[in-house]
Design an enzyme around this catalytic site. Structure first.
Site, PDB file in Angstrom:
ATOM      1  CG  ASP A 101      -0.282  -0.076   2.488  1.00  0.00           C
ATOM      2  OD1 ASP A 101       0.963  -0.589   2.487  1.00  0.00           O
ATOM      3  OD2 ASP A 101      -0.879  -0.289   3.643  1.00  0.00           O
ATOM      4  CG  ASP A 104       6.633   5.709   6.400  1.00  0.00           C
ATOM      5  OD1 ASP A 104       7.198   6.640   6.139  1.00  0.00           O
ATOM      6  OD2 ASP A 104       6.205   5.473   7.660  1.00  0.00           O
ATOM      7  CE  LYS A 132       3.824   8.672   4.696  1.00  0.00           C
ATOM      8  NZ  LYS A 132       3.492   8.214   5.666  1.00  0.00           N
TER       9      LYS A 132
HETATM   10  P1  5GP Z   1       7.442   1.053   6.447  1.00  0.00           P
HETATM   11  O1  5GP Z   1       7.989  -0.078   7.026  1.00  0.00           O
HETATM   12  O2  5GP Z   1       8.150   1.326   5.208  1.00  0.00           O
HETATM   13  O3  5GP Z   1       8.050   2.265   7.321  1.00  0.00           O
HETATM   14  O4  5GP Z   1       5.954   1.206   6.439  1.00  0.00           O
HETATM   15  C1  5GP Z   1       5.403   0.332   5.675  1.00  0.00           C
HETATM   16  C2  5GP Z   1       3.807   0.158   6.519  1.00  0.00           C
HETATM   17  O5  5GP Z   1       3.619   1.178   7.382  1.00  0.00           O
HETATM   18  C3  5GP Z   1       2.785   0.177   5.311  1.00  0.00           C
HETATM   19  O6  5GP Z   1       2.514  -0.954   4.767  1.00  0.00           O
HETATM   20  C4  5GP Z   1       1.584   0.982   6.087  1.00  0.00           C
HETATM   21  O7  5GP Z   1       0.711  -0.255   6.715  1.00  0.00           O
HETATM   22  C5  5GP Z   1       2.161   1.686   7.194  1.00  0.00           C
HETATM   23  N1  5GP Z   1       2.197   3.264   6.963  1.00  0.00           N
HETATM   24  C6  5GP Z   1       3.427   4.052   6.521  1.00  0.00           C
HETATM   25  N2  5GP Z   1       2.987   5.117   6.199  1.00  0.00           N
HETATM   26  C7  5GP Z   1       1.726   5.162   6.502  1.00  0.00           C
HETATM   27  C8  5GP Z   1       0.635   6.169   6.537  1.00  0.00           C
HETATM   28  O8  5GP Z   1       0.895   7.283   5.975  1.00  0.00           O
HETATM   29  N3  5GP Z   1      -0.561   5.999   6.699  1.00  0.00           N
HETATM   30  C9  5GP Z   1      -1.178   4.654   7.371  1.00  0.00           C
HETATM   31  N4  5GP Z   1      -2.168   4.332   7.414  1.00  0.00           N
HETATM   32  N5  5GP Z   1      -0.095   3.688   7.238  1.00  0.00           N
HETATM   33  C10 5GP Z   1       1.159   3.938   6.724  1.00  0.00           C
END
Ligand code: 5GP
Ligand code: MG
Length: 175
Positions: A101, A104, A132
């Site tokens: 989805d 980040d 992002k």
């Molecule tokens: P990462 O491991 O890349 O930091 O984050 C990935 C996961 O964090 C995504 O699959 C999602 O579930 C959650 N996430 C990251 N940014 C957002 C955001 O802006 N909103 C929401 N609702 N979930 C996020």
């Protein structure tokens, strides 16, 4: 405006815009994987809606599988990614299309990268609806990025705030 738990969110990305982005990604996936019988691997929970739209548009043979990862508490990443439901399918020698989805920090990707390498997949590509760039700190290539967004917390179209908001058909950001 929508209220989820204690926070207010305002409209940010319309359903129309999301569908246009998904159409664009799907065109590329059909051309790159149409004859490769890929396994679409969705990352739960957030990617269920995106995965459904991508898979509906795929015209070749394909399989569908999911893993479940978790790292967020409220609106903050904990940096500690847990595998809540692992792979239940043999992926050795397969072409895998990972459906996220949102990417980040990339912590989730690092975890999944290890899982896929251990499974000896032939190759895998990362597809994410939202990305992002200012938050991403890892080296794992993100091959197909639907939409780049600034470091803001968004909900809707599968993304939640503490469990709520996944059913919203467009994307909202924190007010
Ligand atoms: P990462 O491991 O890349 O930091 O984050 C990935 C996961 O964090 C995504 O699959 C999602 O579930 C959650 N996430 C990251 N940014 C957002 C955001 O802006 N909103 C929401 N609702 N979930 C996020
Ligand atoms: Mg989440």
């Amino acid at each position: 405006m929508v209220k989820l738990h204690d926070l207010e969110f305002e409209p940010y990305i319309s359903e129309d815009e999301i569908m246009k982005v998904i159409d664009g990604i799907s065109e590329i996936l059909n051309s790159d994987f149409g004859d490769k019988k890929p396994v679409f691997l969705g990352v739960l929970n957030g990617s269920f809606m995106f995965a459904s739209e991508i898979i509906k548009r795929f015209k070749g043979d394909c399989e569908v599988s999911f893993v479940k990862m978790g790292s967020y508490e409220g609106t903050e990443t904990t940096g500690n990614v847990k595998t809540l439901l692992g792979l239940n399918q043999e992926l050795k020698g397969r072409q895998v299309v990972l459906l996220e989805d949102i990417v980040d920090t990339g912590n989730t990707l690092v975890e999944i990268d290890q899982i896929l390498k251990q499974s000896q997949v032939e190759d895998y590509k990362v597809v994410t609806l939202f990305y992002k760039p200012d938050a991403y700190k890892k080296d794992i290539p993100v091959h197909y990025k639907g939409m780049e967004i600034p470091n803001e917390f968004i909900v809707g179209f599968g993304l939640d705030y503490d469990g709520l908001g996944r059913n919203l058909t467009q994307v909202y950001k924190r007010k």
